[in-house]
Write a protein that holds these residues in place. Sequence first.
Motif, PDB file in Angstrom:
ATOM      1  N   LYS A  51       0.832  -1.208   0.000  1.00 27.22           N
ATOM      2  CA  LYS A  51       0.000   0.000   0.000  1.00 27.22           C
ATOM      3  C   LYS A  51       0.864   1.256   0.000  1.00 27.22           C
ATOM      4  N   VAL A  52       1.930   1.230   0.788  1.00 31.89           N
ATOM      5  CA  VAL A  52       2.836   2.379   0.839  1.00 31.89           C
ATOM      6  C   VAL A  52       3.483   2.606  -0.524  1.00 31.89           C
ATOM      7  N   LEU A  53       3.910   1.536  -1.175  1.00 39.42           N
ATOM      8  CA  LEU A  53       4.518   1.667  -2.500  1.00 39.42           C
ATOM      9  C   LEU A  53       3.531   2.269  -3.508  1.00 39.42           C
ATOM     10  N   HIS A  54       2.272   1.852  -3.420  1.00 42.85           N
ATOM     11  CA  HIS A  54       1.252   2.421  -4.315  1.00 42.85           C
ATOM     12  C   HIS A  54       1.064   3.912  -4.052  1.00 42.85           C
ATOM     13  N   ARG A  55       1.046   4.299  -2.782  1.00 39.01           N
ATOM     14  CA  ARG A  55       0.904   5.725  -2.456  1.00 39.01           C
ATOM     15  C   ARG A  55       2.096   6.519  -2.992  1.00 39.01           C
ATOM     16  N   GLN A  56       3.298   5.933  -2.881  1.00 42.71           N
ATOM     17  CA  GLN A  56       4.486   6.605  -3.404  1.00 42.71           C
ATOM     18  C   GLN A  56       4.392   6.773  -4.927  1.00 42.71           C
ATOM     19  N   ALA A  57       3.966   5.721  -5.619  1.00 37.76           N
ATOM     20  CA  ALA A  57       3.834   5.795  -7.078  1.00 37.76           C
ATOM     21  C   ALA A  57       2.781   6.830  -7.464  1.00 37.76           C
ATOM     22  N   CYS A  58       1.652   6.845  -6.760  1.00 34.42           N
ATOM     23  CA  CYS A  58       0.592   7.827  -7.036  1.00 34.42           C
ATOM     24  C   CYS A  58       1.107   9.243  -6.804  1.00 34.42           C
ATOM     25  N   GLY A  59       1.833   9.438  -5.725  1.00 32.51           N
ATOM     26  CA  GLY A  59       2.399  10.755  -5.429  1.00 32.51           C
ATOM     27  C   GLY A  59       3.383  11.194  -6.487  1.00 32.51           C
ATOM     28  N   PHE A  60       4.199  10.254  -6.960  1.00 39.49           N
ATOM     29  CA  PHE A  60       5.166  10.569  -8.012  1.00 39.49           C
ATOM     30  C   PHE A  60       4.447  10.994  -9.285  1.00 39.49           C
ATOM     31  N   ILE A  61       3.423  10.259  -9.668  1.00 38.15           N
ATOM     32  CA  ILE A  61       2.678  10.575 -10.886  1.00 38.15           C
ATOM     33  C   ILE A  61       1.958  11.918 -10.745  1.00 38.15           C
ATOM     34  N   ARG A  62       1.319  12.118  -9.599  1.00 40.34           N
ATOM     35  CA  ARG A  62       0.521  13.344  -9.412  1.00 40.34           C
ATOM     36  C   ARG A  62       1.350  14.617  -9.403  1.00 40.34           C
ATOM     37  N   GLN A  63       2.633  14.524  -9.103  1.00 36.29           N
ATOM     38  CA  GLN A  63       3.438  15.748  -9.117  1.00 36.29           C
ATOM     39  C   GLN A  63       3.595  16.301 -10.534  1.00 36.29           C
ATOM     40  N   TRP A  64       3.252  15.504 -11.539  1.00 37.98           N
ATOM     41  CA  TRP A  64       3.345  15.925 -12.932  1.00 37.98           C
ATOM     42  C   TRP A  64       1.965  16.095 -13.556  1.00 37.98           C
ATOM     43  N   VAL A  65       1.006  16.554 -12.740  1.00 40.93           N
ATOM     44  CA  VAL A  65      -0.363  16.741 -13.193  1.00 40.93           C
ATOM     45  C   VAL A  65      -0.838  18.123 -12.748  1.00 40.93           C
ATOM     46  N   ASP A  66      -1.390  18.902 -13.680  1.00 42.76           N
ATOM     47  CA  ASP A  66      -1.930  20.224 -13.347  1.00 42.76           C
ATOM     48  C   ASP A  66      -3.157  20.093 -12.449  1.00 42.76           C
ATOM     49  N   ASP A  67      -3.453  21.151 -11.722  1.00 48.01           N
ATOM     50  CA  ASP A  67      -4.570  21.142 -10.779  1.00 48.01           C
ATOM     51  C   ASP A  67      -5.912  20.831 -11.431  1.00 48.01           C
ATOM     52  N   ASN A  68      -6.130  21.316 -12.642  1.00 47.85           N
ATOM     53  CA  ASN A  68      -7.418  21.066 -13.295  1.00 47.85           C
ATOM     54  C   ASN A  68      -7.635  19.579 -13.589  1.00 47.85           C
ATOM     55  N   VAL A  69      -6.567  18.813 -13.719  1.00 48.02           N
ATOM     56  CA  VAL A  69      -6.651  17.368 -13.922  1.00 48.02           C
ATOM     57  C   VAL A  69      -6.632  16.655 -12.582  1.00 48.02           C
ATOM     58  N   LEU A  70      -5.865  17.183 -11.674  1.00 45.52           N
ATOM     59  CA  LEU A  70      -5.695  16.566 -10.360  1.00 45.52           C
ATOM     60  C   LEU A  70      -7.026  16.375  -9.635  1.00 45.52           C
ATOM     61  N   ASN A  71      -7.943  17.288  -9.823  1.00 42.71           N
ATOM     62  CA  ASN A  71      -9.238  17.198  -9.144  1.00 42.71           C
ATOM     63  C   ASN A  71      -9.987  15.906  -9.468  1.00 42.71           C
ATOM     64  N   HIS A  72      -9.727  15.325 -10.630  1.00 43.61           N
ATOM     65  CA  HIS A  72     -10.425  14.110 -11.046  1.00 43.61           C
ATOM     66  C   HIS A  72      -9.880  12.852 -10.366  1.00 43.61           C
ATOM     67  N   ILE A  73      -8.645  12.907  -9.855  1.00 44.90           N
ATOM     68  CA  ILE A  73      -8.008  11.686  -9.361  1.00 44.90           C
ATOM     69  C   ILE A  73      -7.342  11.864  -7.992  1.00 44.90           C
ATOM     70  N   ILE A  74      -7.644  12.919  -7.295  1.00 43.23           N
ATOM     71  CA  ILE A  74      -6.941  13.265  -6.064  1.00 43.23           C
ATOM     72  C   ILE A  74      -7.058  12.203  -4.982  1.00 43.23           C
ATOM     73  N   ASP A  75      -8.166  11.487  -4.923  1.00 41.94           N
ATOM     74  CA  ASP A  75      -8.378  10.518  -3.847  1.00 41.94           C
ATOM     75  C   ASP A  75      -7.868   9.122  -4.169  1.00 41.94           C
ATOM     76  N   GLU A  76      -7.353   8.902  -5.352  1.00 44.88           N
ATOM     77  CA  GLU A  76      -6.914   7.564  -5.746  1.00 44.88           C
ATOM     78  C   GLU A  76      -5.590   7.210  -5.074  1.00 44.88           C
ATOM     79  N   THR A  77      -5.524   6.015  -4.474  1.00 44.04           N
ATOM     80  CA  THR A  77      -4.313   5.582  -3.761  1.00 44.04           C
ATOM     81  C   THR A  77      -3.708   4.315  -4.340  1.00 44.04           C
ATOM     82  N   HIS A  78      -4.278   3.780  -5.391  1.00 48.68           N
ATOM     83  CA  HIS A  78      -3.768   2.572  -6.046  1.00 48.68           C
ATOM     84  C   HIS A  78      -3.237   2.971  -7.420  1.00 48.68           C
ATOM     85  N   ALA A  79      -1.963   2.713  -7.679  1.00 48.62           N
ATOM     86  CA  ALA A  79      -1.297   3.210  -8.890  1.00 48.62           C
ATOM     87  C   ALA A  79      -1.926   2.662 -10.173  1.00 48.62           C
ATOM     88  N   HIS A  80      -2.279   1.398 -10.186  1.00 52.40           N
ATOM     89  CA  HIS A  80      -2.872   0.801 -11.385  1.00 52.40           C
ATOM     90  C   HIS A  80      -4.225   1.452 -11.693  1.00 52.40           C
TER      91      HIS A  80
END
Length: 171
Positions: A51-80
Motif C-alpha cells: 500500500k505504501v509503495l502504491h501511495r508513493q507511485a501515485c504521489g510521483f505521478i501526481r506531481q506531474w499533473v496540473d490542478d485542473n486534472v488533479l481534481n479528477h483523481i486526487i483521492d486515488e491511492t492505487h497506482a494501477h
Amino acid sequence: MEVNTSRMISLNGTNYQAWKGKMEDLLYVKEYWKLVFSTEMSEGIKEGQWKVLHRQACGFIRQWVDDNVLNHIIDETHAHTLWQKYEELFAQKEGTNKMFLIKQLMCLRYKEGTLIADHVNTFQGIINQLSSMGITFEDEVRALLLLGSLLDNWEIFKVMVCNSAPNGVVT
C-alpha cells in the motif's frame, strides 16, 4: 540512480499522449512500473508495504499533473487504478476529443522566432494523438498540412518544396 525530470511535462488535459510516453519512461526508471502496469502484488512484499509503495507511485505521478486534472483523481491511492482513470479521461476515442485535436491541428501556426523543430514536434504530437484515436493522414496530406502551418513569409520555401517534389507529390 538520479533521475533527471527537468524535461518532464505536466499533464494539462491537452497533452496526454506526450505526457504518457514520458511518464511511462520515468515510471520504469523509478521502478514504479510494476505497481502501475501489474494487477498482482509482487512476491515477498507485505500488504502494508504494498500500500505504501502504491501511495508513493501515485504521489510521483501526481506531481506531474496540473490542478485542473488533479481534481479528477486526487483521492486515488492505487497506482494501477490511477493510471486506468487517466486512460479513461484522456485516451478515449470520443468525438469531442477528436474534434479538439483536429481544431488544434487546423489552428496550428508557426510562431516567428521559435525553433522550427519545436513547431514540427508540436505538429507531430497532434498527429500522433489523432493516430491513436484512429484518424490517420497520408504522407502527402501531413506534409501539406505542415507546410500550410508556416507563416506567409515562408512562401518561397513552401513553393520551392512543392515544386521540387517528385511527380508533384510532397512527402
